[in-house]
Design an enzyme around this catalytic site. Structure first.
Site, mmCIF file in Angstrom:
data_model
loop_
_atom_site.group_PDB
_atom_site.id
_atom_site.type_symbol
_atom_site.label_atom_id
_atom_site.label_comp_id
_atom_site.label_asym_id
_atom_site.label_seq_id
_atom_site.Cartn_x
_atom_site.Cartn_y
_atom_site.Cartn_z
ATOM 1 N N ASN A 1 7.074 -24.451 -10.900
ATOM 2 C CA ASN A 1 6.327 -25.593 -9.909
ATOM 3 C C ASN A 1 6.885 -26.951 -10.286
ATOM 4 O O ASN A 1 7.643 -27.096 -11.104
ATOM 5 C CB ASN A 1 4.711 -25.385 -10.249
ATOM 6 C CG ASN A 1 4.337 -25.641 -11.587
ATOM 7 O OD1 ASN A 1 4.254 -24.627 -12.256
ATOM 8 N ND2 ASN A 1 4.571 -26.881 -12.111
ATOM 9 N N GLY B 1 -7.390 -26.257 -10.414
ATOM 10 C CA GLY B 1 -7.360 -24.818 -10.298
ATOM 11 C C GLY B 1 -8.651 -24.439 -11.331
ATOM 12 O O GLY B 1 -9.857 -25.022 -11.251
ATOM 13 N N GLY C 1 -8.102 -32.375 -13.877
ATOM 14 C CA GLY C 1 -7.198 -31.015 -14.052
ATOM 15 C C GLY C 1 -7.333 -30.207 -12.608
ATOM 16 O O GLY C 1 -8.004 -30.611 -11.716
ATOM 17 N N GLY D 1 1.955 -35.069 -9.390
ATOM 18 C CA GLY D 1 1.722 -36.455 -9.626
ATOM 19 C C GLY D 1 1.407 -36.655 -11.378
ATOM 20 O O GLY D 1 1.007 -37.862 -11.681
ATOM 21 N N GLU E 1 -5.611 -36.961 -7.684
ATOM 22 C CA GLU E 1 -4.831 -36.705 -6.548
ATOM 23 C C GLU E 1 -5.460 -35.527 -5.604
ATOM 24 O O GLU E 1 -5.004 -35.421 -4.662
ATOM 25 C CB GLU E 1 -3.416 -36.443 -6.870
ATOM 26 C CG GLU E 1 -3.077 -35.179 -7.512
ATOM 27 C CD GLU E 1 -1.572 -35.291 -8.451
ATOM 28 O OE1 GLU E 1 -1.042 -36.209 -8.539
ATOM 29 O OE2 GLU E 1 -1.358 -34.174 -8.233
#
Lengths: 484, 484
Positions: free
Chosen positions: A370, A259, A257, A374, A279
């Protein structure tokens, strides 16, 4: 200082910042490497802005940017942006359609740049790339590889920003692009099969700018909250239930995940040796290499505000980190072939999810918030997908679990577990109605449980395999918004 | 006749049809190989039904079945069905929730069977598999491989139906399942990397039934209509525009869609040497091998009603067809790794699509009509996805292009071209609003163009990147239904 970064044969390409403007076409396609707020050009956008010239550009970025970057671009006309939007300025423009934005999964995006598939981006006029050095073989990347190899490949000209605030990162990256009809020869997270630099023919290299501006940290994220810690705790329960701790570190890889949730997950994990395939990873995950984390393959290392010291420590440990961390292009990190080979467990976040597991990760009503990034590369091809989100938003006034999503990016067929701060639901093998019951029971916030159960009952009165009642869904939204 | 199909060492396993019932658990998981109406057990469902015993089963099939198959099952209790539904009987039961149905992409489905990921299907009690023969090494499959290798692998017992109406198909199939952390070593459509039989330990083989019932043809499809011929004509235009005829046969592979549209496309293509990579091909495509088609990799060869003679011809040409046709398991045909490696152009059909390109391929309102099949395996990982559908349904009274889909299986990010009988739209690189305009202009039926343009205008008044107005979307549906 630039002597160590730029060989004598290329020193003549160094120009003053403002002189870069002559390399930017007034009308054309300009690509900027960098993603998740790192490895972006620090000087070129501001120089373009200062020039006062008229531009009408199609702008490509590697991914999300920074507010500084966006402010630099904001004074010129940008007709098209790929992929998606980043930050409030471009978001507002996309929502007013003063800019055209098309949103693609990052694996496809990078491949399409390379092969000129997008009709408006048959080629790139100038690619602007941050690097930590350059030699006759090519560009030594910075904290992100993202779509840079594709951008350089598709570009007529390349402008480098050599950033002195970072060490020369030679050896951290593995630059390999898939070949026609050939398997990617990577079998393990840390396999290196390519080159340490991004190949760039010297006749493409148009100019070099030297800067010492440090990373300013990815925007848009708050600090880790108690809600995220609870969600992270439930994710560890899901990991134990789904595969078990021993299997997890032995047979599977994790995409953790992004943040604060990723940071919270790192806090809640109490075992060692996780292998990460992602990513993007935050610098705190890199900092745990050797402990909770044993290996990381990512396209970038990003830094949240407040993590600047961690980034400095990563810089200082770079030579040993190269044994446990590899940065790769999107065309590898996000490639379906690799994600399925890595037996990946993907933690995916969302704006809202319906009671059946269909998720909206991009829009609030008709407004884009947003891009998809990916996400779909991972959720579709992962071994398991865990969708994690707080059960409410707007200070608890709105439920993020809703009757019908206003937009669906991740269909139910891709979501295996749903996690909120209230609990988690194993959706595997369940019919839509069974999923609705367990989601309402386990994941919905107390405040909205009865409302959603009532909606579900009314939808079931209408009937069907996956019952929907638009009338009652609209009523649910109105009631929720009235109450808030 | 059975001597050529069943070796002496296994002849003792041959039983009368009705005796098979003792191998079926009263409460448990029974899997049937076969998909698209072919290679299904012809005798076991009817024998179960005739037995009059109480069963409470979880039933797995390889894919869609036949009405004969469904009638056989209809007299017993089936609590769960995977994947999805097939035909009106199971569809109605799923919509009334008298059966629990969960719908998965076929690649994941097969892998999950093999690894016991679905909590309700940790293992299979009995796998019932049609075959054209068996030897000490394993099972010689029939017209479909689908999930059979996974089912046999996960099963405690295997019951074979050796079907004498078909030739022994030895050598047509390539049975290879992906290995942990290893690339699949297939580089070209016709590469064979596995074995000609499905391995089955002899202690699993519980019984053999001999039958001579022929295929009855896939249900649910009508004849090729003028609308499908027009759509197919537009698809050939898209193929020319997107990659060009020469590149198409040289660098790309095609998944030609299903049913009459695939037959129409075959009719409209006027060049030779297409390479096909699909999960299912109809027998007419196989019949064109050596002409319009040069190579086929598929999981099954299915037959529409009226194509029985073509099937006989395929049977008689089997020994030469093996050089140009390979049947493989889902775990290869539908594997993301393979689909992306094959530079595939996927023709995908849908029930409805919204003005932005989000597609519903499974539901009508809340009612399931059919499963997702392998659609998402292909659309996500294909080089290009062409979504093709008639612009209207119900004798032209309802538009299939709508303001908001009642269900989204294929998000906009996966749809590159939209095709109807009215024309086609290149959606690549366009913002949602740009897509809406070109879809309304090029693809919508004349009768609904103004209505949809009006909806779009009202949604734009609400604003946003991808404008939606639920109120006006509901009004649109009501107006459309009133008018019909």
């Amino acid at each position: 200082m630039t002597d160590q970064r730029i060989p004598p044969s290329l020193q003549h390409l160094i120009i003053e910042h403002d002189k870069v403007v002559k390399h930017i076409p007034k009308f054309g396609v300009v690509a900027f490497g960098g993603m998740a707020g790192v490895a972006l050009a620090k000087e070129v956008p501001a120089a373009i802005s200062r020039s006062g010239r008229d531009f009408n550009l199609t702008v490509l970025t590697g991914g999300t940017t920074t507010s500084v970057f966006e402010e630099g671009l904001s004074s010129i006309r940008v007709a098209r942006r790929y992929p998606a939007v980043s930050g409030s300025l471009s978001r507002d423009m996309a929502n007013r359609e003063t800019i055209s934005v098309a949103d693609y999964w990052l694996s496809e995006y990078s491949r399409w740049i390379r092969f000129g598939v997008i009709p408006h981006v048959k080629k790139i006029d100038v690619a602007v790339v941050e690097s930590t050095g350059v030699d006759e073989n090519g560009i030594i990347p910075s904290l992100s590889v993202d779509a840079v190899p594709a951008m350089v490949d598709a570009a007529d000209k390349v402008v480098l920003e050599v950033n002195l605030s970072k060490p020369v990162m030679y050896g951290l990256h593995d630059i390999y692009l898939p070949k026609d009809s050939e398997p990617v020869p990577i079998r393990n997270v840390l396999d290196r099969v390519g080159e340490p630099v991004v190949r760039c023919p010297s006749n493409k290299l148009a100019a070099i700018i030297v800067t010492d501006k440090p990373e300013s940290g990815a925007g848009g994220y708050g600090a880790v909250s108690p809600v995220e810690l609870k969600i992270a705790g439930h994710i560890t329960e899901v990991l134990s239930a789904a595969v078990g701790e021993k299997s997890l570190t032995r047979f599977y890889t994790l995409q953790p995940g992004a943040g604060p949730l990723a940071s919270a997950l790192l806090d809640r994990i109490d075992f060692s040796g996780l292998r990460v395939w992602s990513e993007a990873v935050s610098v705190d995950w890199v900092h745990h290499v050797g402990g909770k984390v044993s290996a990381i393959s990512s396209s970038c290392i990003y830094v949240l505000r407040g993590q600047e010291k961690l980034l400095e420590m990563v810089y200082s440990e770079l030579s040993s980190l190269k044994d446990s961390v590899v940065l790769r292009p999107y065309e590898i990190t996000n490639r379906a072939e690799m994600i399925s080979r890595m037996s990946l467990i993907s933690i995916q976040q969302a704006i809202e999810v319906d009671i059946y597991g269909n998720a909206n990760i991009t829009h609030i009503g008709g407004n884009i918030h947003n891009g998809v990034g990916g996400s779909g590369d991972f959720t579709r091809n992962a071994y398991l997908t865990v969708l994690a989100l707080p059960s409410t938003t707007s200070n608890g006034k709105l439920s993020r679990i809703v009757p019908i999503c206003s937009h669906v990016d991740i269909p139910e067929h891709d979501v295996d577990f749903l996690v909120t701060e209230n609990g988690w639901a194993d959706l595997r093998g369940l019919s839509p109605r069974e999923r609705a019951r367990v989601i309402i029971d386990n994941c919905v916030h107390d405040r909205f449980r009865d409302m959603l159960a009532e909606y579900f009952e009314k939808a079931c009165d209408v009937g069907g395999h996956e019952p929907v009642s638009w009338k009652h869904a609209v009523q649910f939204r109105e009631m929720m918004e009235l109450a808030s």
